[in-house]
Design a protein around this motif. Structure first.
Motif, PDB file in Angstrom:
ATOM      1  N   UNK A  86      13.984 117.655 -27.438  1.00 28.40           N
ATOM      2  CA  UNK A  86      14.154 117.820 -28.647  1.00 28.40           C
ATOM      3  C   UNK A  86      13.842 119.429 -28.813  1.00 28.40           C
ATOM      4  N   UNK A  87      12.786 119.803 -28.180  1.00 28.21           N
ATOM      5  CA  UNK A  87      12.722 121.340 -28.337  1.00 28.21           C
ATOM      6  C   UNK A  87      13.727 122.357 -27.802  1.00 28.21           C
ATOM      7  N   UNK A  88      14.339 121.885 -26.776  1.00 31.77           N
ATOM      8  CA  UNK A  88      15.241 122.990 -26.090  1.00 31.77           C
ATOM      9  C   UNK A  88      16.713 122.729 -26.258  1.00 31.77           C
ATOM     10  N   UNK A  89      16.931 121.406 -26.835  1.00 34.64           N
ATOM     11  CA  UNK A  89      18.440 120.871 -26.985  1.00 34.64           C
ATOM     12  C   UNK A  89      18.710 120.421 -28.463  1.00 34.64           C
ATOM     13  N   UNK A  90      17.862 120.311 -29.296  1.00 37.40           N
ATOM     14  CA  UNK A  90      18.118 119.608 -30.616  1.00 37.40           C
ATOM     15  C   UNK A  90      18.974 120.926 -31.359  1.00 37.40           C
TER      16      UNK A  90
END
Length: 249
Positions: A86-90
């Protein structure tokens, strides 16, 4: 850097996942911790049975050794991968990264801010449920808590933390070389899961969880240094390089 970290820690989806992780972690650790020893605690409170610090420390310690690695690998590793994805791709998959990356920050700085945010959430998600479970479950014998939280306990906790840091850095690196949340999520979980069935428990992060089940684990063992310190640092360096060499998406 502080503004970037603050932004990551206040993203609604990340916050929701974090609090869900707190609840799941507390349920897993507390139920495992309390079950085998609730009888001991009740007896000591009602019948005034004096428990020696050695026996109580041994019981509680062995319970934490058995419950934390199991709960950590089955619950926490998945939560770390989910949070990391979530943090790196969302923001990339939803298109918000196109706005974020127009700010005067290097891509590597944004990567490191995301990683620091993820590691902070991991520590909170692991430590808070654990220590809350220890204090709640040992309330009737509160004077013996210092014997439960002994040196071996913190060695075990540190090994589990290093295992989750490895999972976090692996997810961060894969998020830079794979496109999309789904490939990152599946790829990270696949690599972590493989460590349980290949190599006889000698592959990270499962090797660190196995090490954590020893009575008095050594933090200076070559496998601990390699899997818990060197490999995460290598993944961070590779992630920084990959973040600078690729486009926003």
């Amino acid at each position: 850097m502080r503004a970037l970290i603050s932004w990551e820690l206040n993203r609604p989806l990340v916050v929701m996942t974090f609090f869900a992780g707190l609840v799941m972690g507390f349920i897993s650790v507390h139920s495992d911790y309390l079950g085998p020893y609730s009888t001991v605690h009740v007896i000591s409170a009602t019948a005034s049975v004096e428990l020696s610090s050695f026996s109580l420390s041994g019981n509680a310690f062995w319970h934490v050794l058995k419950s934390l690695p199991r709960a950590g690998f089955s619950v926490y590793s998945f939560l770390v991968i989910l949070l990391g994805t979530l943090i790196f791709r969302h923001d990339r998959d939803t298109g918000y990264a196109l706005t974020l990356y127009t700010l005067p920050y290097k891509k590597s700085k944004i990567f490191l801010a995301k990683l620091v945010s993820l590691l902070f959430l991991i520590v909170m998600m692991l430590y808070f449920p654990l220590f809350l479970s220890v204090f709640l479950s040992s309330a009737t014998v509160a004077g013996h808590i210092p014997f439960i939280l002994d040196e071996a306990f913190f060695k075990t906790l540190l090994l589990i933390t290093l295992a989750l840091v490895y999972v976090a850095t692996l997810t961060a690196f894969l998020s830079m070389v794979l496109r999309g949340m789904f490939p990152t999520l599946i790829g990270s979980y696949l690599i972590v899961h493989i460590s349980t069935s290949i190599g006889g428990g000698k592959l990270p992060p499962f090797s660190l969880f196995i090490r954590a089940t020893e009575i008095n684990p050594s933090l200076l063992d070559s496998s601990v240094v390699l899997h818990g310190i060197f490999l995460p640092l290598l993944l961070i360096i590779l992630g920084v390089i990959a973040s600078e060499r690729r486009d926003v998406l």
